[in-house]
Motif scaffolding. Sequence first.
Motif, PDB file in Angstrom:
ATOM      1  N   THR A  54       0.876  -1.169   0.000  1.00 48.25           N
ATOM      2  CA  THR A  54       0.000   0.000   0.000  1.00 48.25           C
ATOM      3  C   THR A  54       0.918   1.224   0.000  1.00 48.25           C
ATOM      4  OG1 THR A  54      -0.028   0.093   2.406  1.00 48.25           O
ATOM      5  CG2 THR A  54      -1.769  -1.201   1.355  1.00 48.25           C
ATOM      6  N   GLU A  55       0.349   2.376  -0.262  1.00 45.60           N
ATOM      7  CA  GLU A  55       1.140   3.617  -0.273  1.00 45.60           C
ATOM      8  C   GLU A  55       1.914   3.784   1.033  1.00 45.60           C
ATOM      9  OE1 GLU A  55       1.082   6.359  -2.456  1.00 45.60           O
ATOM     10  OE2 GLU A  55      -0.773   6.167  -3.617  1.00 45.60           O
ATOM     11  N   GLN A  56       1.205   3.510   2.124  1.00 43.93           N
ATOM     12  CA  GLN A  56       1.794   3.690   3.450  1.00 43.93           C
ATOM     13  C   GLN A  56       2.966   2.736   3.687  1.00 43.93           C
ATOM     14  OE1 GLN A  56      -1.032   2.966   6.535  1.00 43.93           O
ATOM     15  NE2 GLN A  56      -0.021   4.285   8.016  1.00 43.93           N
ATOM     16  N   GLU A  57       2.773   1.478   3.302  1.00 38.55           N
ATOM     17  CA  GLU A  57       3.844   0.481   3.459  1.00 38.55           C
ATOM     18  C   GLU A  57       5.060   0.847   2.617  1.00 38.55           C
ATOM     19  OE1 GLU A  57       0.793  -3.317   4.106  1.00 38.55           O
ATOM     20  OE2 GLU A  57       1.658  -2.884   2.143  1.00 38.55           O
ATOM     21  N   TRP A  58       4.791   1.328   1.422  1.00 35.86           N
ATOM     22  CA  TRP A  58       5.851   1.679   0.477  1.00 35.86           C
ATOM     23  C   TRP A  58       6.671   2.858   1.016  1.00 35.86           C
ATOM     24  CZ3 TRP A  58       8.687  -0.346  -2.975  1.00 35.86           C
ATOM     25  CH2 TRP A  58       9.217   0.336  -4.057  1.00 35.86           C
ATOM     26  N   THR A  59       5.992   3.834   1.589  1.00 38.52           N
ATOM     27  CA  THR A  59       6.681   4.981   2.167  1.00 38.52           C
ATOM     28  C   THR A  59       7.559   4.523   3.335  1.00 38.52           C
ATOM     29  OG1 THR A  59       4.710   6.231   1.632  1.00 38.52           O
ATOM     30  CG2 THR A  59       6.305   7.332   3.044  1.00 38.52           C
ATOM     31  N   LYS A  60       6.972   3.616   4.140  1.00 36.26           N
ATOM     32  CA  LYS A  60       7.704   3.114   5.307  1.00 36.26           C
ATOM     33  C   LYS A  60       8.973   2.364   4.884  1.00 36.26           C
ATOM     34  CE  LYS A  60       6.320   0.393   9.158  1.00 36.26           C
ATOM     35  NZ  LYS A  60       5.190  -0.387   9.691  1.00 36.26           N
ATOM     36  N   LEU A  61       8.892   1.672   3.769  1.00 30.36           N
ATOM     37  CA  LEU A  61      10.049   0.912   3.272  1.00 30.36           C
ATOM     38  C   LEU A  61      11.042   1.811   2.545  1.00 30.36           C
ATOM     39  CD1 LEU A  61       8.326  -2.253   1.842  1.00 30.36           C
ATOM     40  CD2 LEU A  61      10.082  -2.246   3.593  1.00 30.36           C
ATOM     41  N   GLN A  62      10.735   3.096   2.503  1.00 31.44           N
ATOM     42  CA  GLN A  62      11.567   4.069   1.788  1.00 31.44           C
ATOM     43  C   GLN A  62      11.753   3.664   0.332  1.00 31.44           C
ATOM     44  OE1 GLN A  62      14.789   4.095   4.656  1.00 31.44           O
ATOM     45  NE2 GLN A  62      14.055   6.079   5.376  1.00 31.44           N
ATOM     46  N   GLU A  63      10.658   3.134  -0.210  1.00 29.72           N
ATOM     47  CA  GLU A  63      10.587   2.831  -1.633  1.00 29.72           C
ATOM     48  C   GLU A  63      11.688   1.875  -2.097  1.00 29.72           C
ATOM     49  OE1 GLU A  63       9.838   6.396  -3.819  1.00 29.72           O
ATOM     50  OE2 GLU A  63       8.147   6.898  -2.557  1.00 29.72           O
ATOM     51  N   GLN A  64      11.927   0.867  -1.262  1.00 29.46           N
ATOM     52  CA  GLN A  64      12.926  -0.160  -1.603  1.00 29.46           C
ATOM     53  C   GLN A  64      12.264  -1.527  -1.563  1.00 29.46           C
ATOM     54  OE1 GLN A  64      16.421   0.053  -1.963  1.00 29.46           O
ATOM     55  NE2 GLN A  64      16.333   2.282  -2.013  1.00 29.46           N
ATOM     56  N   SER A  65      12.411  -2.303  -2.619  1.00 26.58           N
ATOM     57  CA  SER A  65      11.897  -3.667  -2.586  1.00 26.58           C
ATOM     58  C   SER A  65      13.074  -4.638  -2.517  1.00 26.58           C
ATOM     59  CB  SER A  65      11.061  -3.941  -3.834  1.00 26.58           C
ATOM     60  OG  SER A  65      11.895  -3.993  -4.962  1.00 26.58           O
ATOM     61  N   PRO A  66      12.822  -5.866  -1.993  1.00 28.31           N
ATOM     62  CA  PRO A  66      13.930  -6.828  -1.890  1.00 28.31           C
ATOM     63  C   PRO A  66      14.434  -7.273  -3.269  1.00 28.31           C
ATOM     64  CG  PRO A  66      11.974  -7.559  -0.664  1.00 28.31           C
ATOM     65  CD  PRO A  66      11.568  -6.386  -1.493  1.00 28.31           C
ATOM     66  N   ASP A  67      15.711  -7.639  -3.320  1.00 30.55           N
ATOM     67  CA  ASP A  67      16.280  -8.193  -4.554  1.00 30.55           C
ATOM     68  C   ASP A  67      15.845  -9.642  -4.718  1.00 30.55           C
ATOM     69  OD1 ASP A  67      17.632  -5.904  -5.173  1.00 30.55           O
ATOM     70  OD2 ASP A  67      19.462  -6.504  -4.130  1.00 30.55           O
ATOM     71  N   SER A  68      15.753 -10.087  -5.964  1.00 34.85           N
ATOM     72  CA  SER A  68      15.447 -11.490  -6.221  1.00 34.85           C
ATOM     73  C   SER A  68      16.693 -12.340  -5.982  1.00 34.85           C
ATOM     74  CB  SER A  68      14.973 -11.661  -7.659  1.00 34.85           C
ATOM     75  OG  SER A  68      13.782 -10.952  -7.881  1.00 34.85           O
ATOM     76  N   PRO A  69      16.487 -13.611  -5.593  1.00 31.18           N
ATOM     77  CA  PRO A  69      17.641 -14.475  -5.355  1.00 31.18           C
ATOM     78  C   PRO A  69      18.362 -14.833  -6.652  1.00 31.18           C
ATOM     79  CG  PRO A  69      15.610 -15.743  -5.210  1.00 31.18           C
ATOM     80  CD  PRO A  69      15.210 -14.304  -5.372  1.00 31.18           C
ATOM     81  N   ASN A  70      19.592 -15.283  -6.511  1.00 34.83           N
ATOM     82  CA  ASN A  70      20.371 -15.710  -7.670  1.00 34.83           C
ATOM     83  C   ASN A  70      19.843 -17.018  -8.240  1.00 34.83           C
ATOM     84  OD1 ASN A  70      22.153 -13.563  -7.616  1.00 34.83           O
ATOM     85  ND2 ASN A  70      23.423 -14.565  -6.067  1.00 34.83           N
ATOM     86  N   CYS A  71      20.131 -17.198  -9.501  1.00 32.83           N
ATOM     87  CA  CYS A  71      19.724 -18.418 -10.188  1.00 32.83           C
ATOM     88  C   CYS A  71      20.519 -19.607  -9.675  1.00 32.83           C
ATOM     89  CB  CYS A  71      19.999 -18.267 -11.681  1.00 32.83           C
ATOM     90  SG  CYS A  71      19.591 -19.724 -12.634  1.00 32.83           S
ATOM     91  N   MET A  72      19.851 -20.790  -9.645  1.00 29.73           N
ATOM     92  CA  MET A  72      20.589 -22.002  -9.312  1.00 29.73           C
ATOM     93  C   MET A  72      20.378 -23.054 -10.389  1.00 29.73           C
ATOM     94  SD  MET A  72      20.036 -21.961  -5.208  1.00 29.73           S
ATOM     95  CE  MET A  72      21.549 -22.787  -4.750  1.00 29.73           C
TER      96      MET A  72
END
Lengths: 104, 108
Positions: free
Chosen positions: A81-99
Amino acid sequence: MTVQQIIEQKLQAGFSPSHLDVSNESFMHNVPEGSESHFKVVIVSDEFATKRLIGRHRAVNAVLADELANHIHALAIHTYTEQEWTKLQEQSPDSPNCMGGSKL
Amino acid sequence: METVEKIQQQISENPILLYMKGSPKLPNCGFSAQASQALMTCGEEFAYVDILQNPDIRAELPKYADWPTFPQLWVDGELVGGCDIIMEMVQQGELQTIIKESAAKRAK
């Protein structure tokens, strides 16, 4: 239209997001160059406010059902949500490496 | 046994169950690796099914679960979610909670 553009269009129409970032992460995986197989979606919409995580992901999967059935091998989904996104400072987790699993 | 029955049996007999690519020790996919590692850090026993060794389950489970991708974590007969949900729950401390609660039911 590329698969990436279709994904963007469908998510735009489905959730009216205030922020949408669809990235093609296929290059990180064991697939031919130029593939459209692995995607990451970061989507911010207040339509998620009433939904638990699994409900949000189900909603995204439903909008992209055709693409998931026919084109997409892996889809990382990050919904806020907008609120969650602001709280995360607009950073999403990176995807894991390929195996190597996408060839199996 | 029909594949659907096999899935139902696995889910009902294994209260903490991860469907993944490869095994927790030798995962074949980064998403499955993250999910199984997160589960291992919870410190409770869990079952896993390697869907690469079980093509029938790989084909059938997405329909049964109405969930298109792997890994899939099932706890007490319910789908919790895939890798991204598991990792977000780890961040919130929720994964540990549901895993411990599930294990505690059987410890009684």
